[in-house]
Design an enzyme around this catalytic site. Sequence first.
Site, short mmCIF file in Angstrom:
data_model
loop_
_atom_site.label_atom_id
_atom_site.label_comp_id
_atom_site.label_asym_id
_atom_site.label_seq_id
_atom_site.Cartn_x
_atom_site.Cartn_y
_atom_site.Cartn_z
N LYS A 45 38.25 52.27 -19.19
CA LYS A 45 38.32 53.00 -20.45
C LYS A 45 37.25 54.05 -20.63
O LYS A 45 37.32 54.87 -21.54
CB LYS A 45 38.31 52.02 -21.64
CG LYS A 45 39.44 51.06 -21.68
CD LYS A 45 40.85 51.66 -21.56
CE LYS A 45 41.15 52.71 -22.56
NZ LYS A 45 42.57 52.70 -22.98
N1 PMP Z 1 42.40 46.39 -18.69
C1 PMP Z 1 41.45 46.33 -19.62
C2 PMP Z 1 40.40 45.27 -19.50
C3 PMP Z 1 41.45 47.23 -20.70
O1 PMP Z 1 40.49 47.16 -21.64
C4 PMP Z 1 42.48 48.19 -20.78
C5 PMP Z 1 42.53 49.17 -21.92
N2 PMP Z 1 42.81 48.68 -23.16
C6 PMP Z 1 43.47 48.21 -19.79
C7 PMP Z 1 43.39 47.31 -18.75
C8 PMP Z 1 44.66 49.14 -19.84
O2 PMP Z 1 44.39 50.49 -19.72
P1 PMP Z 1 45.24 51.59 -20.49
O3 PMP Z 1 44.78 51.59 -21.92
O4 PMP Z 1 44.92 52.86 -19.79
O5 PMP Z 1 46.68 51.23 -20.42
#
Ligand code: PMP
Length: 335
Positions: A45
């Site tokens: 993130k």
């Molecule tokens: N894994 C974790 C630990 C996250 O915090 C996030 C983001 N919320 C994601 C995966 C997914 O990423 P994205 O928001 O780009 O879909």
Amino acid sequence: MEARYSGIDGYVGNTPLIRLRRLSELTGCEILGKAEFMNPGGSVKDRAAYGIITDAEKAGRLTPGATIVEGTAGNTGIGLTVIGRARGYRTLIVIPNNQSPEKMHLLRTLGAEVKAVPEKPYKDPENYNHIARRLAEERDWFWANQFDNTANRDAHYRGTGPEIWKETGGVITAFVAAVGTGGTLAGVSTYLKEQNPNIQIICADPYGAAMWSWFTNGNLETNDGDSIAEGIGQGRVTKNVENIKVDRAYRIPDQTGLTIVYQLLRQEGLFLGLSTGINVAGAVRFAMESGPGQTIVTVLCDSGQKYQSTLFNRDWLASNHLDPDLPLESVLGLV
Ligand code: PMP
């Protein structure tokens, strides 16, 4: 030669692509993980946070001393706070109160103002995202809006996608990612499909989320179980996910993801969270379905350190009916 130095905000991205040796050998494929846990704020993130802040600065919506408000499961808040500190902004983070205590503690230590609120569905006006939006509106502060601000997916289109393409020398055959906001899956997949439309894009979804139904059947049904994974599990089509091309979607049970998390820890020395376990499980499943010879890339989203009291606590696992000692073969259906 001219020396060029940067503050910490200049070191988001350009993460290593790590070979997951044991799983690669097991499947006859190259299974590679983008080490996003090595970003300055410790997760994937940071890229969205950097992209959203930089975009808002360019548009004149963030000026020195401003406050950034965001509803987040934690990692976006950490990224916004770390990059925000480096650029001179304050952060107010609205977080559901069922997220790991480590993340809340870390956010406060980093200097964010943290507002923990009861977990509510998106359609409820008291959902953490709506609270964040209202607070920003009332105080005329900047709302990062990671779910629907496409500066999020643009950061992956400009950074993560090209990095993966370059690091694999263009031989990548598949990319796998779970969806939180969808920024990662959307940005990376759009870039990779532009380079080679045959690259397979796979969504690995936890139970209780709607992305599997969306990409498989075109509806948003979610009435089939639940997941304890933090940061993923989306129930609606965010602006970041809109109009993307996904070739296949899998639903990955938490136990499968957890077994992978422990396998990576015990056999690779990689200490990671459950969204990573779900991503890697998706990559292994794709490898098993497609046969040897593939080069499959997925995302190592964040470190296990944030989940010491949950994923790495045997009592907590037992109370959630999860077993850290199940053999890999049993969850992958290899025996
Ligand atoms: N894994 C974790 C630990 C996250 O915090 C996030 C983001 N919320 C994601 C995966 C997914 O990423 P994205 O928001 O780009 O879909």
